[in-house]
Structures are given as structure tokens and as C-alpha cells.
Write a protein that holds these residues in place. Structure first.
Motif, PDB file in Angstrom:
ATOM      1  N   GLY B 107       0.755  -1.271   0.000  1.00 58.55           N
ATOM      2  CA  GLY B 107       0.000   0.000   0.000  1.00 58.55           C
ATOM      3  C   GLY B 107       0.781   1.315   0.000  1.00 58.55           C
ATOM      4  O   GLY B 107       1.678   1.513   0.786  1.00 58.55           O
ATOM      5  N   GLU B 108       0.387   2.197  -0.895  1.00 55.48           N
ATOM      6  CA  GLU B 108       1.082   3.476  -1.039  1.00 55.48           C
ATOM      7  C   GLU B 108       0.282   4.631  -0.467  1.00 55.48           C
ATOM      8  O   GLU B 108      -0.927   4.542  -0.294  1.00 55.48           O
ATOM      9  CB  GLU B 108       1.290   3.769  -2.527  1.00 55.48           C
ATOM     10  N   ARG B 110      -1.633   7.713  -1.088  1.00 55.64           N
ATOM     11  CA  ARG B 110      -2.365   8.214  -2.251  1.00 55.64           C
ATOM     12  C   ARG B 110      -3.510   9.127  -1.812  1.00 55.64           C
ATOM     13  O   ARG B 110      -4.041   8.986  -0.714  1.00 55.64           O
ATOM     14  CB  ARG B 110      -2.999   7.040  -3.028  1.00 55.64           C
ATOM     15  N   THR B 118      -2.432   0.362  -7.251  1.00 51.50           N
ATOM     16  CA  THR B 118      -2.410   0.046  -5.806  1.00 51.50           C
ATOM     17  C   THR B 118      -2.738  -1.431  -5.590  1.00 51.50           C
ATOM     18  O   THR B 118      -3.332  -2.079  -6.466  1.00 51.50           O
ATOM     19  CB  THR B 118      -3.425   0.921  -5.048  1.00 51.50           C
ATOM     20  N   GLN B 134      -7.342  -3.884  -7.189  1.00 49.47           N
ATOM     21  CA  GLN B 134      -6.555  -2.771  -6.649  1.00 49.47           C
ATOM     22  C   GLN B 134      -7.417  -2.065  -5.618  1.00 49.47           C
ATOM     23  O   GLN B 134      -8.511  -2.516  -5.311  1.00 49.47           O
ATOM     24  CB  GLN B 134      -6.144  -1.803  -7.770  1.00 49.47           C
ATOM     25  N   ILE B 137      -5.110   1.824  -0.171  1.00 44.95           N
ATOM     26  CA  ILE B 137      -4.228   2.989  -0.034  1.00 44.95           C
ATOM     27  C   ILE B 137      -4.069   3.365   1.437  1.00 44.95           C
ATOM     28  O   ILE B 137      -4.852   2.977   2.285  1.00 44.95           O
ATOM     29  CB  ILE B 137      -4.779   4.229  -0.804  1.00 44.95           C
TER      30      ILE B 137
END
Lengths: 210, 210
Positions: B107-108, B110, B118, B134, B137
């Protein structure tokens, strides 16, 4: 040695060790943990019990133990909380802010060892339980260092500084205590919530803001 | 209206509403939560299912639902994750950094809606489960406001600003996105780890650093 020579030598040593701009301080991230007194250790694990070292920590003489206990408060309990050794004069329970809500306790931001007036909790071990009279804190962020590090970084034991964090969750954290003595390894101690909030991992570094 | 008049009027309205130095922005704290697409909602809760509103949120039209689901990843699962309504075009799973470790996903950071690339996770409801392609986040911190608020505060939609936090765990948080439109309530959105790390509660305010 003349103070000015000392200052220049400090800068030179720093430059040689860390590169010309090197004032990076490694980050150490603490999850919830407990330091036990010998008396509480024996109540929880049995008479004459001794802690089992699992892993040395970065601060000299400190280690994580195989043993864990349960912490319980009026609203809930947290299992498998790691004990750090060696035993201390007084039991100290270091939690993260989220844990205070789970346990239902008020816990304050304190430096290690400053326990007067802090809340007590119930600790539950395999051989018994203890209701502590005090000892639950959320650790104030701090930087361990040697006196030579302090000199090099332009701070002294007891100073309160700001630190700078780079990256997409970066920023500045204020009220960071300097703990300098000759049995310390250079490391900025924050807890898991502080690390996650600022995008820091155990491979990160921070700098002191001048 | 002439721009200069508008600027002065904005300052006057701000001073009357918030006091002469009033640029405080209320804080809204998000724990992990999920926005579901109608298709995923029906897979998890049954054909034709509709969300049950439990509580309005501060952003107009948004609400917490009675329904919860389990999120599962390769390393673990998190139960009772709150669903927020209404349904969206695409399912979005907003977790805190600590959850990424529990779940075992990458997880980024965002902004809401920016989901390309994602990670996916498994969602488990009472009537079925979904493997999302996806949508997981960690939310980038941001400030919702009206265009009039933006004008008053000297920022515009899409700006990236720093915010200042007072108190013993205070500091500055960088990379805070401004989201200004006319259907927003003024509120700085951070997650529980960011709030706990900086000593913020739902009664706190922050200011934009100029």
C-alpha cells in the motif's frame, strides 16, 4: 584542548565519518513494551525467575526477552506485550496512544523513569498477576547519544530540540529530548505510531533542526 | 467585486467568525475504512443490498454505515472494518500504515480516488467475498474546504501545504493537499496514527504554515 580546536576537530571527525553534510541520526522504533522490577517479575513468572534474553537492543546492555505478559485496563486487554531486560528498580509500562484507548487509561507523555502520578494497570503472567500502583507512560521522543556525539551535534544532555523528517510524510517533530551519556548509542527513539505517521522505518534517519 | 475588496472582506469575515488571529482548522481523524462499489457491496452482502446509515460524517453527504467487513491479506486479517457510504464507482480500502504490516501488503500514500497500481486485498462479508484487483491505499493527509475558505486562507484547490500542530507532540506536517470545492466542510483529514503521533484529537485544530 582549546575550545576552537575541539570544535574544528569535531567537525572534521563528523565530515570524515558521515560525509561533509553528515548529521544524520538513525531512528529506533519502539512498540509497546514493559520493564519489570524483580519483585513484579517473580509475581508474574514465579519465585527466583530470571529473564531469557532473545535479542540485544541497540542501547548497550538492553535486550528484548522471550517473555511476554498481558496488560489489562478497565476497557480492555493487550496480549503478548514484550518484556525488555534487564530488570529495573521500578516496573514501567510503555504504550502507544492507541493502546490507552483500548485499555481505558489516561497515560501521559513522560520520559523513561519519570513515573510519579502515572496510572497503574494490571499485568498478567503465567504464574500470577500484579496491579501496579503507577508506571504506564507514553514515551516522550528522545535521542540517545554519547557526549562526543552531543558535542559534534551542538547539543547537550537535557536539551529539547526539533527534528526534521524527510519524505512524503515528512515534517518537523518538536519537543525531542537529548539524552547524552557515555553508555549510549546514537539513536532517535520514537514509537510505532510516530514512525508510521511520519513515514519512518528502522532504516530511516532524521536530523536535528538548528 | 473588486479583488482587493474581496480580500479585505474575506479577512473581515474571518476575523468576525474566528477572532482576529483565527485561522484554526478543525481536525477530522479517520480510522481504517472502506468505500464499496455497488457490485462489491452486493457480492459481500447479497443481491440488491443497500447500506444502512449509522451516522453522518462532517463532509456533506458522507456517512458511516452499520455494516463492516473483514480485510484479509497474505499475512493476516483485520475484522470489523467500517464501511462508509454512499457507494462509489470503485471500491477503495483506506488503511493505516500499521495495517499494511498486519495484512502483508505494500500500500502506497495516495489521494482518495487515485487507485491505479495500488494493491488488491480480499474483502469478506456475510454473503460472500471479493478479491479486489486494486484499491488499498494509505490516505495522504489533506484539508477539505470551500472555495471561500481557500480564498480566506490564501490557498487554492490542489495546493500542497505544511500544517502546524501545537502541543507536547507538536510539529509540522508537510505534503498536505488542499481539496477545495463548494460541497466541502472545513476539516483537516489525518489518520489515527498521525493523530496519535502528533497528540491530536477530534477536538484539536491546526493551522496552515505560510
Amino acid at each position: 584542548m582549546n575550545d576552537r580546536y575541539k570544535e574544528i576537530l569535531g567537525l572534521l571527525i563528523n565530515a570524515l565519518q558521515n560525509g561533509p553534510d553528515g548529521n544524520e541520526i538513525p531512528v529506533g522504533i519502539s512498540n509497546r513494551h514493559i520493564h519489570l522490577s524483580q519483585a513484579d517479575l517473580e509475581t508474574l513468572f514465579g519465585a527466583g525467575y530470571e529473564l531469557t534474553k532473545m535479542k540485544d537492543l541497540s542501547q548497550p546492555g538492553q535486550y528484548a526477552c522471550k517473555e511476554t505478559v498481558t496488560i489489562a485496563g478497565p476497557k480492555g486487554a493487550i496480549e503478548k506485550v514484550r518484556i525488555l531486560g534487564p530488570v529495573r528498580k521500578e516496573t514501567q509500562i510503555e504504550v502507544i496512544v492507541g493502546d490507552k484507548y483500548k485499555l481505558g487509561v489516561a497515560g501521559e507523555l513522560r520520559m523513561s523513569g519519570d513515573l510519579a502520578g502515572t496510572p497503574g494497570v494490571t499485568l498478567i503472567g503465567p504464574k500470577g498477576s500484579v496491579q501496579t500502583k503507577q508506571g504506564l507512560i507514553v514515551a516522550q521522543r528522545h535521542i540517545h547519544m554519547t557526549l562526543a556525539d552531543a558535542d559534534r551535534l551542538g547539543v547537550k544532555n537535557g536539551d529539547i530540540v526539533d527534528i526534521k523528517v524527510e519524505g512524503p510524510r515528512g515534517g518537523v517533530m518538536t519537543n525531542v529530548a537529548i539524552r547524552a551519556n557515555d553508555s549510549s548509542a546514537l539513536e532517535c527513539h520514537i514509537d510505532t505510531e510516530e514512525a508510521n505517521a511520519m513515514g519512518l522505518t528502522s532504516k530511516s534517519t532524521i536530523t536535528i533542526v538548528k
